[in-house]
Design an enzyme around this catalytic site. Structure first.
Site, PDB file in Angstrom:
ATOM      1  CD1 TRP A 197      -0.592   1.970  -9.620  1.00  0.00           C
ATOM      2  CD2 TRP A 197      -1.522   0.106 -10.435  1.00  0.00           C
ATOM      3  NE1 TRP A 197      -1.102   1.267  -8.559  1.00  0.00           N
ATOM      4  CE2 TRP A 197      -1.673   0.118  -9.025  1.00  0.00           C
ATOM      5  CE3 TRP A 197      -2.027  -0.981 -11.153  1.00  0.00           C
ATOM      6  CZ2 TRP A 197      -2.318  -0.920  -8.329  1.00  0.00           C
ATOM      7  CZ3 TRP A 197      -2.674  -2.005 -10.471  1.00  0.00           C
ATOM      8  CH2 TRP A 197      -2.811  -1.969  -9.076  1.00  0.00           C
ATOM      9  CG  ASN A 198      -6.499   0.840 -12.033  1.00  0.00           C
ATOM     10  OD1 ASN A 198      -6.117   2.005 -12.063  1.00  0.00           O
ATOM     11  ND2 ASN A 198      -7.766   0.506 -11.876  1.00  0.00           N
ATOM     12  CD  GLU A 215     -14.007   6.183 -11.182  1.00  0.00           C
ATOM     13  OE1 GLU A 215     -13.530   5.057 -11.432  1.00  0.00           O
ATOM     14  OE2 GLU A 215     -14.680   6.845 -11.972  1.00  0.00           O
ATOM     15  CG  LEU A 216     -11.537   8.785  -4.340  1.00  0.00           C
ATOM     16  CD1 LEU A 216     -11.784   9.472  -3.010  1.00  0.00           C
ATOM     17  CD2 LEU A 216     -10.143   9.076  -4.853  1.00  0.00           C
ATOM     18  N   GLY A 247      -7.683   7.148  -7.946  1.00  0.00           N
ATOM     19  CA  GLY A 247      -6.782   6.361  -7.121  1.00  0.00           C
ATOM     20  C   GLY A 247      -7.463   5.919  -5.842  1.00  0.00           C
ATOM     21  CB  SER A 248      -6.076   4.615  -2.690  1.00  0.00           C
ATOM     22  OG  SER A 248      -5.261   5.671  -2.192  1.00  0.00           O
ATOM     23  N   PRO A 270       1.068  10.724 -14.903  1.00  0.00           N
ATOM     24  CG  PRO A 270       2.292   9.586 -16.540  1.00  0.00           C
ATOM     25  CD  PRO A 270       2.083  10.953 -15.944  1.00  0.00           C
ATOM     26  CD  GLU A 324     -10.342  -0.422  -4.020  1.00  0.00           C
ATOM     27  OE1 GLU A 324     -10.975  -0.268  -5.069  1.00  0.00           O
ATOM     28  OE2 GLU A 324      -9.557   0.440  -3.573  1.00  0.00           O
TER      29      GLU A 324
END
Length: 514
Positions: A153-154, A250-251, A228-229, A178, A382
């Site tokens: 979402w970012n 990509e985390l 995401g995370s 999404p 994070e």
């Protein structure tokens, strides 16, 4: 003409003709509903993949130059429709308009970059022959099939389609899930792809939750992209492994910046304020840890706090706004918890450290802390919010060790007047991208170079040729043009083997046979 009205955009989703559960989509600046979103499930995912598989062979059979023309048209449409598209991004995500514009630029750059290179990337490659004149060897590249993309979402525009752009140009079809909080931005991005001429079944969107859409999407995909995370990424990777498919992830990041004693302090302050507070810190490559040489720490801290307090933070789509809102109550709770935990452990809040209800229900003040305990959540995890901690250091080896003292390894920043020394320091930091005298932008916009993470920050890379070839299956094609790879007729194999040993020893250093 593309409409960005939510009701119209729903027509871009792949949802079977039946009643679906719905969820309310909030505008972060107000906390009020601006749309409702139907939620798909495994039946919708199966339907989308069936359509995608039927369309894939025809799409891959098109000339790569034809696919490239469609993506260059998409590049232009992004700019032609930029204002209503940015209106939607700001309303749905709560970010400042300038940060939405960064997304738009990145999406357009990815489209342009790969469109201009796809023909050369897909050209058959001649490789070194083990027996020149006898054997010809080449490599060709074939599409994986149907690529699944799960986007966060970012950055709802660029992360929904920038990976898909490379996958489409490689000849794959794509099914996108999404984040449900920002699905309308993804639908708008796909509407523009279709306006550019990309067939409907070639790029599809199935909105829904992770369990209902994300998990079946992994099971159906031939290749998977996830952003995401780290926690969720680990789960996704395990599911991909069960399916024996490859993936790129990509985390998270807890990204460090190192400010050396000879750094231009004003430039470092300006760059790191952007690096920490862009998109209210909701950026995986944002800077969260600042290591400043003790000789300049006091000056840097004073100027950094002043610049942070001067930020224009408002609930507006005005171009002058420099920071917007967090996305949700959950994000506000996490950021608040990290700051309070650090404060309870002895940290000093130099500015910020509290919500901004006058800006919005989920807004949080840009925050700077010192004296953060190494055991605090803020030091290790994070935060993903507008919070940064300042630490002092004396020795270069010491600061590199501290910068690397993290389970993450996504991005880093080094500030110094001696750029060669800066590059040498950056090379020693365990991270996928590193920047000298900027926070993240130079590596972020370098689409010809790979971007990704080390350690718990991810697997694989986007951007560059590495980000393209992940969507392909290389096939080696070897042709025996003369003779046979076997002993000649009438020659005992023992004699043949002895002769071959002598030949290979003689040819060991001959250039044509290496």
């Amino acid at each position: 003409m593309v409409s960005f009205d939510p009701e119209t955009l729903l027509g871009e989703a792949t949802l079977a003709d039946r009643d679906h559960e719905t969820m309310s989509v909030e505008a972060p600046f107000t906390g009020e509903e601006f749309a409702t979103l139907p939620l798909g499930d495994e039946r919708d995912v199966a339907h989308a993949f069936e359509r995608a598989r039927e369309a894939q062979s025809d799409w891959e059979a098109r000339d790569p130059a034809e696919r490239a023309e469609l993506l260059l048209e998409y590049h232009d449409l992004l700019f032609d429709h930029s204002e209503p598209l940015l209106d939607l991004v700001v309303e749905e995500s709560g970010k400042a308009r300038r940060h939405g514009f960064e997304e738009l630029i990145d999406t357009a750059m990815a489209s342009r970059h790969y469109a201009h290179r796809v023909e050369s990337y897909l050209d058959d490659e001649s490789r070194k022959s083990p027996m020149p004149g006898l054997v010809d060897v080449e490599v060709n590249y074939r599409a994986k099939g149907v690529v699944g993309v799960i986007s966060p979402w970012n950055y709802p525009l660029t992360l929904a389609v920038s990976d898909a752009v490379a996958a489409l140009l490689a000849g794959n079809t794509v099914v996108l899930k999404p984040a449900e909080q920002t699905a309308y931005t993804a639908l708008a991005a796909v509407a523009l792809l279709r306006e550019a001429g990309v067939p409907e079944d070639v790029m599809q969107v199935v909105p829904g939750t992770g369990p209902d859409v994300g998990e079946p999407l992994v099971e159906e995909s031939d290749y998977l992209c996830f952003t995401g995370s780290s926690k969720t990424g680990s789960f996704v990777a395990s599911k991909a492994g069960e399916q024996l498919i490859d993936c790129s992830l990509e985390l998270g990041g807890k990204n460090p910046a190192v400010v050396m004693s000879d750094a231009d302090i004003d430039a470092a302050v300006n760059g790191l304020v952007r690096g920490a507070f862009t998109n209210a810190g909701q950026l995986c490559i944002a800077i969260e840890r600042l290591y400043v040489h003790e000789s300049v720490r006091e000056e840097f801290t004073r100027k950094f706090v002043a610049a942070t307090e001067a930020l224009d933070v408002r609930p507006s789509d005005d171009w002058a706004v420099e920071m917007g809102s967090l996305l949700s109550q959950a994000q506000l709770d996490k950021v608040s918890s990290h700051v309070e935990d650090a404060r309870d452990a002895g940290a000093t809040v130099l500015t910020g450290g509290e919500p901004l209800p006058d800006v919005g229900p989920y807004a949080y003040a840009p925050t700077v802390l010192t004296d953060v305990s190494g055991e605090a959540d803020l030091a290790r995890q994070e935060t993903f919010g507008p919070v940064v901690s300042i630490y002092g250091f004396e020795d270069t080896d010491e600061v590199i060790e501290r910068a690397n003292d993290s389970m993450y390894g996504l991005n880093a920043s080094v500030w110094t007047a001696d750029t060669e020394r800066g590059r040498n320091i950056a090379r020693r930091i365990d991270c996928g991208t590193a920047n000298v005298n900027e926070a993240y932008a130079p590596s972020f916009i370098a689409h010809d170079a790979p971007m990704g993470g080390m350690k718990d920050s991810g697997v694989g890379r986007r951007h560059g040729e590495e980000g393209f070839y992940r969507f392909t299956e290389p096939q080696t094609l070897a042709t025996q043009e003369r003779g046979e790879i076997d002993s000649p007729p009438g020659v005992p194999y023992k004699w043949y083997a002895a002769g071959m040993k002598r030949v290979f020893k003689l040819l060991r250093d001959v250039p044509g046979f290496r």
